[in-house]
Design a protein around this motif. Sequence first.
Motif, PDB file in Angstrom:
ATOM      1  N   VAL A  37       3.573   6.587  -7.312  1.00  0.00           N
ATOM      2  CA  VAL A  37       4.164   6.776  -6.029  1.00  0.00           C
ATOM      3  C   VAL A  37       5.808   7.257  -5.985  1.00  0.00           C
ATOM      4  O   VAL A  37       6.433   6.447  -6.384  1.00  0.00           O
ATOM      5  CB  VAL A  37       3.956   5.765  -5.020  1.00  0.00           C
ATOM      6  CG1 VAL A  37       4.580   6.147  -3.585  1.00  0.00           C
ATOM      7  CG2 VAL A  37       2.602   5.402  -4.614  1.00  0.00           C
ATOM      8  N   PRO A  38       6.121   8.319  -5.870  1.00  0.00           N
ATOM      9  CA  PRO A  38       7.555   8.813  -5.730  1.00  0.00           C
ATOM     10  C   PRO A  38       8.352   7.836  -4.729  1.00  0.00           C
ATOM     11  O   PRO A  38       7.818   7.478  -3.725  1.00  0.00           O
ATOM     12  CB  PRO A  38       7.454  10.351  -5.123  1.00  0.00           C
ATOM     13  CG  PRO A  38       6.020  10.654  -5.572  1.00  0.00           C
ATOM     14  CD  PRO A  38       5.278   9.484  -5.580  1.00  0.00           C
ATOM     15  N   HIS A  63      16.228   9.823  -6.587  1.00  0.00           N
ATOM     16  CA  HIS A  63      14.727   9.866  -6.605  1.00  0.00           C
ATOM     17  C   HIS A  63      14.165   9.360  -7.902  1.00  0.00           C
ATOM     18  O   HIS A  63      14.775   9.607  -8.979  1.00  0.00           O
ATOM     19  CB  HIS A  63      14.182  11.621  -6.720  1.00  0.00           C
ATOM     20  CG  HIS A  63      14.713  12.102  -5.450  1.00  0.00           C
ATOM     21  ND1 HIS A  63      13.902  12.276  -4.118  1.00  0.00           N
ATOM     22  CD2 HIS A  63      16.050  12.796  -5.064  1.00  0.00           C
ATOM     23  CE1 HIS A  63      14.787  13.134  -3.386  1.00  0.00           C
ATOM     24  NE2 HIS A  63      15.817  13.247  -3.681  1.00  0.00           N
ATOM     25  N   LEU A  64      13.079   8.724  -7.691  1.00  0.00           N
ATOM     26  CA  LEU A  64      12.346   7.924  -8.772  1.00  0.00           C
ATOM     27  C   LEU A  64      11.015   8.321  -8.915  1.00  0.00           C
ATOM     28  O   LEU A  64      10.144   8.092  -7.817  1.00  0.00           O
ATOM     29  CB  LEU A  64      12.722   6.570  -8.890  1.00  0.00           C
ATOM     30  CG  LEU A  64      14.176   6.230  -9.010  1.00  0.00           C
ATOM     31  CD1 LEU A  64      14.379   5.129  -7.704  1.00  0.00           C
ATOM     32  CD2 LEU A  64      14.476   5.694 -10.301  1.00  0.00           C
ATOM     33  N   ILE A  65      10.408   9.099  -9.879  1.00  0.00           N
ATOM     34  CA  ILE A  65       8.983   9.332 -10.246  1.00  0.00           C
ATOM     35  C   ILE A  65       8.450   8.767 -11.479  1.00  0.00           C
ATOM     36  O   ILE A  65       9.035   9.279 -12.591  1.00  0.00           O
ATOM     37  CB  ILE A  65       8.959  10.854  -9.956  1.00  0.00           C
ATOM     38  CG1 ILE A  65       9.391  11.143  -8.702  1.00  0.00           C
ATOM     39  CG2 ILE A  65       7.467  11.249 -10.461  1.00  0.00           C
ATOM     40  CD1 ILE A  65       9.516  12.714  -8.457  1.00  0.00           C
ATOM     41  N   ASP A  66       7.467   7.744 -11.405  1.00  0.00           N
ATOM     42  CA  ASP A  66       6.859   7.446 -12.864  1.00  0.00           C
ATOM     43  C   ASP A  66       8.234   6.668 -13.633  1.00  0.00           C
ATOM     44  O   ASP A  66       8.104   7.031 -14.838  1.00  0.00           O
ATOM     45  CB  ASP A  66       6.180   8.367 -13.437  1.00  0.00           C
ATOM     46  CG  ASP A  66       4.976   9.087 -12.887  1.00  0.00           C
ATOM     47  OD1 ASP A  66       4.297   8.187 -12.151  1.00  0.00           O
ATOM     48  OD2 ASP A  66       4.758  10.395 -13.124  1.00  0.00           O
ATOM     49  N   ILE A 123      15.127   3.561   2.046  1.00  0.00           N
ATOM     50  CA  ILE A 123      14.117   3.776   0.912  1.00  0.00           C
ATOM     51  C   ILE A 123      12.826   4.741   1.495  1.00  0.00           C
ATOM     52  O   ILE A 123      12.731   4.567   2.807  1.00  0.00           O
ATOM     53  CB  ILE A 123      13.248   2.513   0.495  1.00  0.00           C
ATOM     54  CG1 ILE A 123      14.514   1.763  -0.215  1.00  0.00           C
ATOM     55  CG2 ILE A 123      12.174   2.918  -0.372  1.00  0.00           C
ATOM     56  CD1 ILE A 123      14.008   0.234  -0.638  1.00  0.00           C
ATOM     57  N   THR A 124      12.641   5.852   0.959  1.00  0.00           N
ATOM     58  CA  THR A 124      11.392   6.621   1.427  1.00  0.00           C
ATOM     59  C   THR A 124      10.411   6.668   0.254  1.00  0.00           C
ATOM     60  O   THR A 124      10.939   6.668  -0.818  1.00  0.00           O
ATOM     61  CB  THR A 124      11.871   7.907   1.685  1.00  0.00           C
ATOM     62  OG1 THR A 124      12.688   8.476   0.404  1.00  0.00           O
ATOM     63  CG2 THR A 124      12.780   7.972   2.902  1.00  0.00           C
ATOM     64  N   VAL A 125       9.186   6.856   0.472  1.00  0.00           N
ATOM     65  CA  VAL A 125       8.160   6.840  -0.515  1.00  0.00           C
ATOM     66  C   VAL A 125       7.089   8.191  -0.300  1.00  0.00           C
ATOM     67  O   VAL A 125       7.161   8.763   0.809  1.00  0.00           O
ATOM     68  CB  VAL A 125       7.201   5.708  -0.430  1.00  0.00           C
ATOM     69  CG1 VAL A 125       8.104   4.485  -0.745  1.00  0.00           C
ATOM     70  CG2 VAL A 125       6.665   5.444   0.657  1.00  0.00           C
ATOM     71  N   GLY A 126       6.552   8.436  -1.319  1.00  0.00           N
ATOM     72  CA  GLY A 126       5.579   9.645  -1.066  1.00  0.00           C
ATOM     73  C   GLY A 126       6.295  10.891  -1.118  1.00  0.00           C
ATOM     74  O   GLY A 126       7.186  11.076  -1.929  1.00  0.00           O
ATOM     75  N   GLY A 152       0.844  -1.132   0.085  1.00  0.00           N
ATOM     76  CA  GLY A 152       0.014  -0.049  -0.004  1.00  0.00           C
ATOM     77  C   GLY A 152       0.845   1.183  -0.050  1.00  0.00           C
ATOM     78  O   GLY A 152       0.466   2.385   0.807  1.00  0.00           O
ATOM     79  N   GLY A 153       2.006   1.277  -0.820  1.00  0.00           N
ATOM     80  CA  GLY A 153       2.917   2.378  -0.662  1.00  0.00           C
ATOM     81  C   GLY A 153       3.902   2.694   0.285  1.00  0.00           C
ATOM     82  O   GLY A 153       4.606   3.471   0.421  1.00  0.00           O
ATOM     83  N   ALA A 154       4.061   1.496   1.291  1.00  0.00           N
ATOM     84  CA  ALA A 154       4.898   1.738   2.555  1.00  0.00           C
ATOM     85  C   ALA A 154       6.366   1.271   2.136  1.00  0.00           C
ATOM     86  O   ALA A 154       6.355   0.357   0.985  1.00  0.00           O
ATOM     87  CB  ALA A 154       4.506   0.708   3.660  1.00  0.00           C
ATOM     88  N   ALA A 155       7.217   1.987   2.632  1.00  0.00           N
ATOM     89  CA  ALA A 155       8.661   1.556   2.073  1.00  0.00           C
ATOM     90  C   ALA A 155       9.004   0.258   2.322  1.00  0.00           C
ATOM     91  O   ALA A 155       8.728  -0.213   3.889  1.00  0.00           O
ATOM     92  CB  ALA A 155       9.383   2.689   2.840  1.00  0.00           C
ATOM     93  N   PRO A 156       9.540  -0.683   1.832  1.00  0.00           N
ATOM     94  CA  PRO A 156       9.969  -1.980   2.034  1.00  0.00           C
ATOM     95  C   PRO A 156      11.191  -1.973   2.830  1.00  0.00           C
ATOM     96  O   PRO A 156      11.686  -0.970   2.808  1.00  0.00           O
ATOM     97  CB  PRO A 156       9.958  -2.756   0.646  1.00  0.00           C
ATOM     98  CG  PRO A 156      10.495  -1.795  -0.296  1.00  0.00           C
ATOM     99  CD  PRO A 156       9.527  -0.549   0.391  1.00  0.00           C
TER     100      PRO A 156
END
Length: 206
Positions: free
Chosen positions: A109-110, A121-124, A147-150, A81-85
């Motif tokens: 999700v960035p 940073h990775l976006i799309d 790793i960070t997300v969002g 659900g978008g949480a950082a692994p």
Amino acid sequence: MHVSLNEVENTALKAARGAGSPWGIAEEAGRASRWLAARGLPWLAPLTAMLEARLASPVTAHADCPILAGTRIVDVWPLRGGAAPALPKAIRAPLLLVPFLAQASESGVPVAVSWPGVVAHLIDGALQPEVADMAALAAEGPLAAAITVGAAAQIHGAAVLKPRTGGAEVEPQLFDRLRGLAARTYVPESEQSKLKGAGAGLLDND
């Protein structure tokens, strides 16, 4: 020395097999190497060092392997659900994680992965790097990475590294080391292998 992206991918795949990786992981190593090479990133040194370390210590190589960690991230990403692994406490050649996180970021999700001297940073699926130390890009590790997300992963106005199609420059001696690992997959020539179609066969008139 200039090599095609196909040669990058195929040599990396065979080298991973030569270092003891199963086929699926070796194929992921090849694809990750091609992704990095297409963006002019220093894939060769970290990959070669990681595979040589795996060959030297096959029992412990799984714990800090970026290819294994990357494939697991992609596999579990939709389930989190978008949480950082989570990542291992230390990981070899963290640059090799980036292609997998690029794939994960295609969900919209960035994502960002960081290790000392680098934030990617990775976006799309697009990469926007922040590099304080260029040598850190090709760091062999093992190193701590996170790793960070969002929203925390987003940046604005940074250059996006776009893929190129014209191949990649490699350091010849280092590429020879990778080829040496790939050569471990070759079957020694024998009369039986010639009968099965290897090489020129039993009648070589050239």
